[in-house]
Design a protein around this motif. Structure first.
Motif, PDB file in Angstrom:
ATOM      1  N   MET A   1       0.835  -1.221   0.000  1.00 54.83           N
ATOM      2  CA  MET A   1       0.000   0.000   0.000  1.00 54.83           C
ATOM      3  C   MET A   1       0.860   1.258   0.000  1.00 54.83           C
ATOM      4  O   MET A   1       0.572   2.246  -0.657  1.00 54.83           O
ATOM      5  CB  MET A   1      -0.888  -0.009   1.243  1.00 54.83           C
ATOM      6  N   LYS A   2       2.000   1.188   0.706  1.00 51.40           N
ATOM      7  CA  LYS A   2       2.854   2.358   0.836  1.00 51.40           C
ATOM      8  C   LYS A   2       3.400   2.836  -0.502  1.00 51.40           C
ATOM      9  O   LYS A   2       3.404   4.041  -0.783  1.00 51.40           O
ATOM     10  CB  LYS A   2       3.997   2.044   1.795  1.00 51.40           C
ATOM     11  N   PRO A   3       3.893   1.900  -1.409  1.00 55.20           N
ATOM     12  CA  PRO A   3       4.393   2.369  -2.704  1.00 55.20           C
ATOM     13  C   PRO A   3       3.327   3.068  -3.524  1.00 55.20           C
ATOM     14  O   PRO A   3       3.612   4.013  -4.261  1.00 55.20           O
ATOM     15  CB  PRO A   3       4.863   1.083  -3.378  1.00 55.20           C
ATOM     16  N   ILE A   4       2.060   2.621  -3.406  1.00 57.73           N
ATOM     17  CA  ILE A   4       0.977   3.247  -4.161  1.00 57.73           C
ATOM     18  C   ILE A   4       0.766   4.673  -3.701  1.00 57.73           C
ATOM     19  O   ILE A   4       0.636   5.607  -4.495  1.00 57.73           O
ATOM     20  CB  ILE A   4      -0.329   2.429  -4.008  1.00 57.73           C
ATOM     21  N   ILE A   5       0.787   4.870  -2.370  1.00 60.10           N
ATOM     22  CA  ILE A   5       0.618   6.221  -1.815  1.00 60.10           C
ATOM     23  C   ILE A   5       1.777   7.106  -2.236  1.00 60.10           C
ATOM     24  O   ILE A   5       1.603   8.250  -2.646  1.00 60.10           O
ATOM     25  CB  ILE A   5       0.516   6.155  -0.281  1.00 60.10           C
ATOM     26  N   THR A   6       3.001   6.559  -2.148  1.00 63.13           N
ATOM     27  CA  THR A   6       4.194   7.337  -2.511  1.00 63.13           C
ATOM     28  C   THR A   6       4.153   7.740  -3.969  1.00 63.13           C
ATOM     29  O   THR A   6       4.419   8.886  -4.329  1.00 63.13           O
ATOM     30  CB  THR A   6       5.457   6.493  -2.240  1.00 63.13           C
ATOM     31  N   THR A   7       3.804   6.787  -4.841  1.00 64.55           N
ATOM     32  CA  THR A   7       3.729   7.083  -6.270  1.00 64.55           C
ATOM     33  C   THR A   7       2.650   8.112  -6.555  1.00 64.55           C
ATOM     34  O   THR A   7       2.830   9.010  -7.381  1.00 64.55           O
ATOM     35  CB  THR A   7       3.445   5.795  -7.071  1.00 64.55           C
ATOM     36  N   ALA A   8       1.520   7.989  -5.868  1.00 65.82           N
ATOM     37  CA  ALA A   8       0.431   8.953  -6.061  1.00 65.82           C
ATOM     38  C   ALA A   8       0.862  10.350  -5.648  1.00 65.82           C
ATOM     39  O   ALA A   8       0.582  11.333  -6.336  1.00 65.82           O
ATOM     40  CB  ALA A   8      -0.793   8.518  -5.261  1.00 65.82           C
ATOM     41  N   LEU A   9       1.568  10.461  -4.517  1.00 64.86           N
ATOM     42  CA  LEU A   9       2.058  11.771  -4.069  1.00 64.86           C
ATOM     43  C   LEU A   9       3.042  12.358  -5.060  1.00 64.86           C
ATOM     44  O   LEU A   9       3.001  13.554  -5.367  1.00 64.86           O
ATOM     45  CB  LEU A   9       2.714  11.641  -2.696  1.00 64.86           C
ATOM     46  N   SER A  10       3.923  11.513  -5.601  1.00 60.90           N
ATOM     47  CA  SER A  10       4.890  11.990  -6.591  1.00 60.90           C
ATOM     48  C   SER A  10       4.181  12.485  -7.840  1.00 60.90           C
ATOM     49  O   SER A  10       4.556  13.502  -8.424  1.00 60.90           O
ATOM     50  CB  SER A  10       5.868  10.876  -6.967  1.00 60.90           C
ATOM     51  N   ALA A  11       3.139  11.764  -8.252  1.00 63.46           N
ATOM     52  CA  ALA A  11       2.385  12.170  -9.438  1.00 63.46           C
ATOM     53  C   ALA A  11       1.697  13.505  -9.228  1.00 63.46           C
ATOM     54  O   ALA A  11       1.641  14.349 -10.128  1.00 63.46           O
ATOM     55  CB  ALA A  11       1.365  11.087  -9.794  1.00 63.46           C
TER      56      ALA A  11
ATOM     57  N   ASP B   1      11.365   9.074  -1.936  1.00 68.48           N
ATOM     58  CA  ASP B   1      10.398   9.241  -0.848  1.00 68.48           C
ATOM     59  C   ASP B   1      10.519   8.129   0.189  1.00 68.48           C
ATOM     60  O   ASP B   1      10.243   8.349   1.373  1.00 68.48           O
ATOM     61  CB  ASP B   1       8.970   9.267  -1.401  1.00 68.48           C
ATOM     62  N   ASP B   2      10.900   6.916  -0.259  1.00 62.28           N
ATOM     63  CA  ASP B   2      10.972   5.781   0.665  1.00 62.28           C
ATOM     64  C   ASP B   2      12.025   4.786   0.173  1.00 62.28           C
ATOM     65  O   ASP B   2      11.714   3.713  -0.332  1.00 62.28           O
ATOM     66  CB  ASP B   2       9.603   5.106   0.756  1.00 62.28           C
ATOM     67  N   PRO B   3      13.318   5.136   0.285  1.00 64.03           N
ATOM     68  CA  PRO B   3      14.376   4.289  -0.267  1.00 64.03           C
ATOM     69  C   PRO B   3      14.555   2.953   0.453  1.00 64.03           C
ATOM     70  O   PRO B   3      15.193   2.049  -0.086  1.00 64.03           O
ATOM     71  CB  PRO B   3      15.633   5.161  -0.108  1.00 64.03           C
ATOM     72  N   ASP B   4      13.992   2.816   1.654  1.00 62.85           N
ATOM     73  CA  ASP B   4      14.160   1.575   2.417  1.00 62.85           C
ATOM     74  C   ASP B   4      13.104   0.518   2.089  1.00 62.85           C
ATOM     75  O   ASP B   4      13.215  -0.621   2.537  1.00 62.85           O
ATOM     76  CB  ASP B   4      14.113   1.877   3.919  1.00 62.85           C
ATOM     77  N   ASP B   5      12.101   0.886   1.310  1.00 62.09           N
ATOM     78  CA  ASP B   5      11.051  -0.060   0.957  1.00 62.09           C
ATOM     79  C   ASP B   5      11.528  -0.921  -0.212  1.00 62.09           C
ATOM     80  O   ASP B   5      11.759  -0.431  -1.318  1.00 62.09           O
ATOM     81  CB  ASP B   5       9.781   0.710   0.565  1.00 62.09           C
ATOM     82  N   GLU B   6      11.695  -2.228   0.030  1.00 59.77           N
ATOM     83  CA  GLU B   6      12.206  -3.135  -0.998  1.00 59.77           C
ATOM     84  C   GLU B   6      11.264  -3.239  -2.195  1.00 59.77           C
ATOM     85  O   GLU B   6      11.697  -3.568  -3.306  1.00 59.77           O
ATOM     86  CB  GLU B   6      12.451  -4.523  -0.405  1.00 59.77           C
ATOM     87  N   GLU B   7       9.986  -2.983  -1.970  1.00 57.19           N
ATOM     88  CA  GLU B   7       9.019  -3.056  -3.072  1.00 57.19           C
ATOM     89  C   GLU B   7       8.992  -1.762  -3.888  1.00 57.19           C
ATOM     90  O   GLU B   7       8.262  -1.662  -4.863  1.00 57.19           O
ATOM     91  CB  GLU B   7       7.626  -3.352  -2.516  1.00 57.19           C
ATOM     92  N   ASN B   8       9.780  -0.802  -3.475  1.00 61.44           N
ATOM     93  CA  ASN B   8       9.771   0.508  -4.120  1.00 61.44           C
ATOM     94  C   ASN B   8      11.002   0.701  -5.000  1.00 61.44           C
ATOM     95  O   ASN B   8      11.443   1.820  -5.234  1.00 61.44           O
ATOM     96  CB  ASN B   8       9.729   1.614  -3.054  1.00 61.44           C
ATOM     97  N   GLU B   9      11.581  -0.393  -5.487  1.00 55.35           N
ATOM     98  CA  GLU B   9      12.783  -0.327  -6.300  1.00 55.35           C
ATOM     99  C   GLU B   9      12.472   0.343  -7.642  1.00 55.35           C
ATOM    100  O   GLU B   9      11.527  -0.022  -8.327  1.00 55.35           O
ATOM    101  CB  GLU B   9      13.326  -1.731  -6.558  1.00 55.35           C
TER     102      GLU B   9
END
Length: 200
Positions: A1-11, A96-104
């Motif tokens: 869920m976190k990568p989706i929020i991060t990507t949405a904020l970046s967009a 925004d979240d470099p420690d999230d492994e799913e956010n590569e």
């Protein structure tokens, strides 16, 4: 869920910045350097660059760049706009979240023949001032300089005189440009971490 929020904020940030730049491009201020021709260089070295300010894609507004001698920069490209935007958003989401492994991030490579022109302006009272120099990067055919991503670098002063031209294997090119760009090979050597512009 976190990568989706991060990507949405970046967009959202990307969209707001893009709209802001379009507004600024439509209504230039009285001190905009574009009111007079500011740059000169040998266009024969850069195919299709004769009228690049109107015909190419403007990728940034006037950005103060600590990476480029503390100058204000404006960046244009002929065919690299989609990769530039993609890599910017990928980098922003990861940052925004470099420690999230799913956010590569998943970066793209620029097509052979991609050209970038970066206008460099001095700073006057915290705003863009006089034309300082223009820097060019061109993605050459594979084998031109594999270690440096096959990019050629050029820089001309405000009078159009050549400062550097060549690949990162040349010492002066390496010191002024390639040494820094080669640290981000995963992004195909282009710093697309600022984006607040749109095609003019």
């Amino acid at each position: 869920m976190k990568p989706i929020i991060t990507t949405a904020l970046s967009a959202i940030v990307y969209t707001l910045l893009a709209f802001s730049s379009v507004s600024n491009a439509a209504e230039p201020s009285s001190n905009t350097p574009y009111e007079v021709p500011s740059f000169d260089f040998l266009h024969k070295h850069i195919p299709s660059s004769e009228n690049y300010q109107k015909q190419w894609h403007r990728m940034t507004g006037f950005e103060h760049s600590g990476l480029h001698w503390g100058l204000f920069v404006v960046i244009y490209t002929d065919i690299g706009q989609n990769v530039y935007k993609h890599n910017f958003l990928q980098y922003s989401a990861w940052f925004d979240d470099p420690d999230d492994e799913e956010n590569e991030p998943h970066y793209q490579q620029y097509p052979v023949g991609t050209q970038f022109i970066k206008e460099n302006y001095t700073m006057h009272n915290g705003k863009p001032g006089d034309a300082h120099s223009v820097t060019i990067m061109i993605k050459r055919q594979p084998g031109y300089n594999p270690k440096g991503g096959d990019w050629e670098y050029m820089q001309f002063n405000s009078q159009g005189e050549t400062i550097i031209q060549g690949s990162g294997v040349e010492e002066n090119v390496n010191q002024l440009c390639a040494n820094c760009h080669e640290k981000i090979a995963e992004r195909d050597y282009i710093f697309s971490n600022i984006f607040s512009g749109a095609s003019q």
